[in-house]
Write an enzyme that holds these catalytic residues in place. Structure first.
Site, PDB file in Angstrom:
ATOM      1  N   LYS A  22       0.834  -1.209   0.000  1.00 16.57           N
ATOM      2  CA  LYS A  22       0.000   0.000   0.000  1.00 16.57           C
ATOM      3  C   LYS A  22       0.869   1.259   0.000  1.00 16.57           C
ATOM      4  O   LYS A  22       0.626   2.190  -0.775  1.00 16.57           O
ATOM      5  CB  LYS A  22      -0.915  -0.046   1.232  1.00 16.57           C
ATOM      6  CG  LYS A  22      -1.887   1.099   1.356  1.00 16.57           C
ATOM      7  CD  LYS A  22      -3.128   0.692   2.122  1.00 16.57           C
ATOM      8  CE  LYS A  22      -2.935   0.494   3.605  1.00 16.57           C
ATOM      9  NZ  LYS A  22      -2.831   1.763   4.352  1.00 16.57           N
ATOM     10  N   ASP A 315       1.869  -1.419  11.607  1.00  9.23           N
ATOM     11  CA  ASP A 315       0.557  -1.853  11.116  1.00  9.23           C
ATOM     12  C   ASP A 315       0.270  -3.325  11.419  1.00  9.23           C
ATOM     13  O   ASP A 315      -0.818  -3.820  11.117  1.00  9.23           O
ATOM     14  CB  ASP A 315       0.465  -1.635   9.602  1.00  9.23           C
ATOM     15  CG  ASP A 315       0.456  -0.151   9.253  1.00  9.23           C
ATOM     16  OD1 ASP A 315       0.097   0.665  10.126  1.00  9.23           O
ATOM     17  OD2 ASP A 315       0.823   0.183   8.110  1.00  9.23           O
ATOM     18  N   ARG A 346      -6.469   1.093  17.910  1.00 12.34           N
ATOM     19  CA  ARG A 346      -6.239  -0.358  17.781  1.00 12.34           C
ATOM     20  C   ARG A 346      -5.946  -1.042  19.113  1.00 12.34           C
ATOM     21  O   ARG A 346      -6.120  -2.252  19.222  1.00 12.34           O
ATOM     22  CB  ARG A 346      -5.124  -0.620  16.765  1.00 12.34           C
ATOM     23  CG  ARG A 346      -5.604  -0.354  15.356  1.00 12.34           C
ATOM     24  CD  ARG A 346      -4.594  -0.674  14.293  1.00 12.34           C
ATOM     25  NE  ARG A 346      -5.224  -0.556  12.987  1.00 12.34           N
ATOM     26  CZ  ARG A 346      -4.577  -0.373  11.849  1.00 12.34           C
ATOM     27  NH1 ARG A 346      -3.266  -0.305  11.842  1.00 12.34           N
ATOM     28  NH2 ARG A 346      -5.234  -0.282  10.713  1.00 12.34           N
TER      29      ARG A 346
END
Ligand code: S3P
Length: 434
Positions: A22, A315, A346
């Site tokens: 990404k 991530d 998160r």
């Protein structure tokens, strides 16, 4: 609202390749837009985040074509060729698209406004706006959040900026502005973060000096169009690395994964937990190292995760927390407060989900302590519209005794279109609903 119903699975087998990276896909389109000539990109991630970047670049007057799956052709307009957009630029769910665009747009002669979806509209933008203002940019946020309004026509000057948070997005925004600044632009990182911007700018012919966490550039006369081959995204591979650690009975291979050393923290963390991972078939796609990753069966145990690995795997924590829930003993993650300002909080989202499954844990301001190893129940988990939370709990089905329902899964398409189908092809049992 789409959801997953994931039945317990007991093994994964086979091999696979994950979609393109990404971070590299965003940059390929943006830098290609600023180059002289035609940039060809292959392996481009056709996820919603990168499509948002592509649309934004289109709204700035750049022709971008997609002749085949994963192939993108960007007709660069040169550093000074962008046109004023006649719409507000909508970056969807993509923090990278927004923060990098801030750096790029504050140097243009025209005004622009950036917005995003509900999640992005809550995320902090001053971390990028502040250093850009120090360079002379005129940027406004709404109490630190989008919409971001940028006034054109600013004359930028290089700065020497010590970043208070380790952020590749902020570093990249400053370097992009530096492409237009008078004098040298230098960013000093508090910890090493992904360096795709530095590497890719060199592929486009811009000299970037990077040493010991100090990155500098001088505005180039121009960028030269190039070919970019995008490796598989290690952040997407992470879900299958963990799945294979939990469920492989024989070597499981993930092909063609980008293994840039600023991204491989997950490999080190899983190795600390006892995983048997081997990198084979090393090669490079341009400036980016690539390898196949073989995972062999091994029993995971808990570990104290060194804080230096956090930015190198920022991530991958949703996947790592699931690994920790299945690993025998205690895993402790600290120094990861940045997880609270990702697509969701998160730490809170993972803690809530682990709680639903009955996994013992303590919530820390900057991490989680997880006591794992016991098989857990199923239950209903809210992903909070966060792609990586949804995928992480799908992998948890390899340790669950009952079905796991995961709500609000549409955003999986931001980074990993086709995740459920690919996961099912190696043994998971995800039913996509809605
Ligand atoms: C990214 C940097 C990281 C990461 C994000 C992609 C990038 O964000 O979490 O998914 O492409 O530069 P931060 O810079 O906020 O750490």
């Amino acid at each position: 609202m789409t959801s997953y119903l994931v039945a317990p699975a007991d093994r994964v087998a086979g091999e696979l390749a994950v979609p393109g990276d990404k971070s590299i896909s965003h940059r390929a389109v943006m830098f290609g837009a600023l180059a002289e000539g035609r940039t060809h990109v292959s392996g481009f991630l056709e996820g919603e985040d990168c499509l948002a970047t592509m649309r934004a670049v289109g709204n700035l007057g750049v022709s971008v074509q997609r002749p085949a799956a994963g192939e993108v052709i960007v007709e660069g307009v040169g550093l000074r060729g962008l046109r004023a957009p006649d719409v507000t630029l909508d970056m969807g769910n993509a923090g990278t698209a927004m923060r990098l665009s801030m750096g790029l747009l504050c140097a243009q002669p025209f005004d622009s406004t950036l917005i995003g979806d509900e999640s992005l509209m809550r995320r902090p933008m001053e971390r990028a706006a502040k250093p850009l203002r120090a360079m002379g940019a005129q940027i406004e946020t709404l109490e630190g959040r989008p919409p971001v309004r940028i006034k054109g026509g600013a004359q930028l000057r290089g700065i020497r900026y010590e970043m208070p948070v380790a952020s590749a997005q902020v570093k990249s925004a400053i370097l992009l502005a530096g492409l237009y600044a008078e004098g040298e632009t230098t960013v000093i990182e508090p910890a090493v973060t992904r360096d795709h911007t530095e590497r890719m700018l060199q592929s486009f012919g811009c000299q970037v000096r990077a040493r010991d966490g100090v990155v500098s550039l001088l505005a180039p006369k121009s960028l030269r169009a190039t070919r970019i081959r995008v490796p598989g995204d290690i952040s997407s591979a992470a879900f299958f690395l963990v799945a294979a650690c939990l469920g492989a009975r024989a070597p499981f291979t993930i092909r063609e994964v980008g293994v840039n050393p600023t991204r491989t923290g997950i490999l080190e963390m899983l190795a600390l937990m006892g995983a048997d991972l081997r990198l084979v078939n090393h090669r490079s796609y341009g400036m980016e190292p690539v390898a196949d990753i073989e995972v062999r069966p091994a029993q995971l145990h808990g570990a104290r995760i060194p804080e230096r690995l956090v930015p190198l795997a920022i991530d991958e924590f949703p996947a790592l927390f699931v690994a920790a829930a299945c690993a025998e003993g205690e895993t402790l993650v600290t120094g990861a407060a940045e997880l609270r300002v990702k697509e969701s909080d998160r730490i809170a989202a993972m803690a809530r989900g682990l709680g639903v499954l009955g996994v013992a844990h303590d919530v820390l301001t900057d991490g989680l302590r997880i006591r794992g190893g016991q098989r857990f129940s199923g239950g209903t988990i809210d992903s909070r519209g966060d792609h990586r939370i949804a995928m992480a709990f799908a992998v948890a089905s390899l340790w669950a005794t009952g079905p796991i329902e995961i709500l609000d899964t549409a955003n999986v398409a931001t980074s990993f279109p086709g995740f459920a189908e690919l996961a099912n092809s190696v043994g998971l049992q995800i039913e996509v609903r809605g």
